[in-house]
Design an enzyme around this catalytic site. Structure first.
Site, PDB file in Angstrom:
ATOM      1  N   HIS A   1     -43.239  45.970 -25.949  1.00 27.17           N
ATOM      2  CA  HIS A   1     -42.571  45.017 -25.051  1.00 27.17           C
ATOM      3  C   HIS A   1     -41.820  45.766 -23.938  1.00 27.17           C
ATOM      4  O   HIS A   1     -41.909  45.401 -22.764  1.00 27.17           O
ATOM      5  CB  HIS A   1     -41.542  44.164 -25.820  1.00 27.17           C
TER       6      HIS A   1
ATOM      7  N   LYS B   1     -39.610  28.517 -36.447  1.00 31.18           N
ATOM      8  CA  LYS B   1     -39.870  29.805 -37.090  1.00 31.18           C
ATOM      9  C   LYS B   1     -38.670  30.277 -37.908  1.00 31.18           C
ATOM     10  O   LYS B   1     -37.540  29.889 -37.666  1.00 31.18           O
ATOM     11  CB  LYS B   1     -40.180  30.851 -36.020  1.00 31.18           C
TER      12      LYS B   1
ATOM     13  N   ARG C   1     -53.141  43.260 -25.606  1.00 30.34           N
ATOM     14  CA  ARG C   1     -53.480  44.482 -26.337  1.00 30.34           C
ATOM     15  C   ARG C   1     -54.994  44.534 -26.515  1.00 30.34           C
ATOM     16  O   ARG C   1     -55.724  44.786 -25.577  1.00 30.34           O
ATOM     17  CB  ARG C   1     -52.740  44.517 -27.680  1.00 30.34           C
TER      18      ARG C   1
ATOM     19  N   SER D   1     -44.575  42.700 -33.358  1.00 31.26           N
ATOM     20  CA  SER D   1     -43.317  42.479 -34.073  1.00 31.26           C
ATOM     21  C   SER D   1     -43.618  42.162 -35.538  1.00 31.26           C
ATOM     22  O   SER D   1     -42.888  42.576 -36.439  1.00 31.26           O
ATOM     23  CB  SER D   1     -42.547  41.327 -33.440  1.00 31.26           C
TER      24      SER D   1
END
Ligand code: PNS
Length: 156
Positions: free
Chosen positions: A17, A41, A89, A127
């Protein structure tokens, strides 16, 4: 004045990040790192903890940290941003990111999504993996800022 929003959950912020934030800070006049306040979440770090850590580890003067809820494009319009930045990615990120970018474009045609690639050293980082490796006793040194590693070790 080119303003970009870099949205995400950042639970926690990783070196990947940070790499995207640094690249964005060179491309745009201002970058707003926007943390989604997602009540569904179960996060590792609270919103306030994440904001504090991010403010501590982001050194670039044209970058600020903020929070948002609701639709990302509404927030981007409210911030008068022209661009949404997303890090991409592997190919596996592409389909989800394409869906989001096209939906966001439909909702707000004047806002462009720009994809940036983090340095290859961080191309496998997420993460979720950081939290899993840490939980199972593996080292996350060098993969997250030191302040994040410290906080994660403290709460073990
Ligand atoms: O990096 P993340 O955690 O996957 O970020 C996802 C994020 C925050 C970019 C996405 O969930 C989002 O934009 N949420 C806000 C709600 C919204 O606008 N949904 C429609 C997206 S097309």
């Amino acid at each position: 004045m080119r303003r970009a929003i870099y949205p995400g959950s950042f639970d926690p912020i990783t070196m990947g990040h940070l790499d995207i934030i640094e690249r964005s800070s060179k491309l745009f006049d201002e970058v707003v790192v926007a943390l989604l306040m997602n009540i569904d979440k179960q996060p590792m770090f609270s919103i306030q903890e994440r904001v504090d850590i991010m403010r501590e580890v982001i050194p670039w003067t044209n970058v600020r940290v903020d929070t948002f809820d609701g639709l990302l494009v509404h927030y981007a319009l409210q911030q008068q941003a022209q661009v949404i930045v997303r890090g991409i990615r592997a190919v596996s990120d592409y389909e989800y990111e394409l869906q989001m970018a096209l939906m966001n474009r439909r909702l707000a045609p004047n806002i462009e999504t720009v994809f940036l690639m983090a340095g290859e050293a961080y191309s496998y980082l997420s993460s979720r993996l950081i939290k899993e490796v840490h939980k199972l006793g593996g080292s996350i040194r060098g993969l997250v800022p030191e302040a994040v590693e410290r906080s994660m070790l403290e709460r073990k």
